[in-house]
Design a protein around this motif. Sequence first.
Motif, PDB file in Angstrom:
ATOM      1  N   LEU A   3       0.661  -1.218  -0.041  1.00 46.06           N
ATOM      2  CA  LEU A   3       0.044  -0.101   0.009  1.00 46.06           C
ATOM      3  C   LEU A   3       0.786   1.203  -0.007  1.00 46.06           C
ATOM      4  CD1 LEU A   3      -2.642  -0.851   2.691  1.00 46.06           C
ATOM      5  CD2 LEU A   3      -2.949  -0.866   0.222  1.00 46.06           C
ATOM      6  N   ILE A   8      -5.493   5.613   1.265  1.00 45.43           N
ATOM      7  CA  ILE A   8      -6.846   4.880   1.381  1.00 45.43           C
ATOM      8  C   ILE A   8      -6.630   3.527   2.009  1.00 45.43           C
ATOM      9  CG2 ILE A   8      -8.551   3.999  -0.246  1.00 45.43           C
ATOM     10  CD1 ILE A   8      -8.375   6.032  -2.245  1.00 45.43           C
ATOM     11  N   ASP A   9      -7.381   3.441   2.763  1.00 44.85           N
ATOM     12  CA  ASP A   9      -7.279   1.825   3.400  1.00 44.85           C
ATOM     13  C   ASP A   9      -7.657   0.956   2.547  1.00 44.85           C
ATOM     14  OD1 ASP A   9      -6.822   2.905   5.754  1.00 44.85           O
ATOM     15  OD2 ASP A   9      -8.889   3.454   6.297  1.00 44.85           O
ATOM     16  N   LEU A  10      -6.872  -0.126   2.645  1.00 43.83           N
ATOM     17  CA  LEU A  10      -7.311  -1.423   1.632  1.00 43.83           C
ATOM     18  C   LEU A  10      -8.698  -2.029   2.117  1.00 43.83           C
ATOM     19  CD1 LEU A  10      -5.982  -3.548  -0.290  1.00 43.83           C
ATOM     20  CD2 LEU A  10      -5.367  -4.859   1.711  1.00 43.83           C
ATOM     21  N   ALA A  25     -10.723   3.777  -6.707  1.00 45.79           N
ATOM     22  CA  ALA A  25      -9.782   3.559  -5.609  1.00 45.79           C
ATOM     23  C   ALA A  25      -8.481   3.984  -6.152  1.00 45.79           C
ATOM     24  CB  ALA A  25      -9.941   2.231  -4.907  1.00 45.79           C
ATOM     25  N   LEU A  30      -4.862   4.775  -3.968  1.00 44.84           N
ATOM     26  CA  LEU A  30      -4.596   3.370  -3.467  1.00 44.84           C
ATOM     27  C   LEU A  30      -3.608   2.686  -4.406  1.00 44.84           C
ATOM     28  CD1 LEU A  30      -5.139   1.062  -1.376  1.00 44.84           C
ATOM     29  CD2 LEU A  30      -6.658   0.368  -2.929  1.00 44.84           C
ATOM     30  N   THR A  32      -1.618  -0.819  -4.558  1.00 41.15           N
ATOM     31  CA  THR A  32      -1.297  -2.030  -4.232  1.00 41.15           C
ATOM     32  C   THR A  32      -1.198  -3.243  -5.560  1.00 41.15           C
ATOM     33  OG1 THR A  32      -2.303  -3.887  -3.097  1.00 41.15           O
ATOM     34  CG2 THR A  32      -3.879  -2.400  -4.024  1.00 41.15           C
TER      35      THR A  32
END
Length: 270
Positions: A3, A8-10, A25, A30, A32
């Motif tokens: 990340l 931004i949170d996963l 996202a 984000l 990832t």
Amino acid sequence: MGLSAGLIDLPADPASMLPADARAAFRGGLVTPTSGWSRGYAQVNVLAIPREQAFDLLLFAQRNPKPCPILGVLEPGETTGPLLAGGDIRTDVPKYTVYHEGVKVDEPTDITEHWRDDLVTFLFGCSFTFEAALQDGGIRIAHIDQGVNVPMYRTNRDAAPAGAMSGPLVVSMRPVPAAQVADAVRITSRYPAVHGAPVHVGNPEELGVDLGSPDFGDAVQIPEGHLPVFWACGVTPQAAVMHSRPPLAIGHAPGHMLITDARDSDYLVP
């Protein structure tokens, strides 16, 4: 899973996300690897190159259909298309690579400042597309289980050259229990548009590969009783860029794919 720094949170369940939501996202920051995301939807490798070099890349792909299966091509300067309806190729990949004269100069999350109206974008099939089928067949995916990016390796095999484009074959590797290798071959052979059956099973030295030192992605632990299984990889065109040194090229960061609106089943053959 690689990340970025807390933008931004996963999501709790990336596998259940619709492609448009996943692209939003990534557009929002984000970063990832995308293996296991948007289950049931096809992912693609991305490479944008100036119009002057586009024919050579097209011919390179035609001569190397295993690592370079073309699923779509955007017109010069075009930033969206049927595979990403309402999306933007400049912002909707979690991370990109930018090459000048074959040298990586940037890894941005948005390529708007690098974009040119003469860039032709190629969308190549990706082996992440058949991973759900492997899982449905009872074959676990090590890099998903271990929370890392898929390992990818340059090999000692040359791709067929075309015009100014040449370079090595790149492969991705997934460990498979020895008793299930035949199943893995059978399952993936039904997805020829996303690399199809493996190109090599077992002894990595025959490919000139050191399993502990991937050229792209992360090494994975190989469980007892498993064999390394190698599939042709859509990073092969980027390896050709690094070898052939066109003035500009922009690709996805390996393992950080464009998630499309096409279904995996669209590329399944009987």
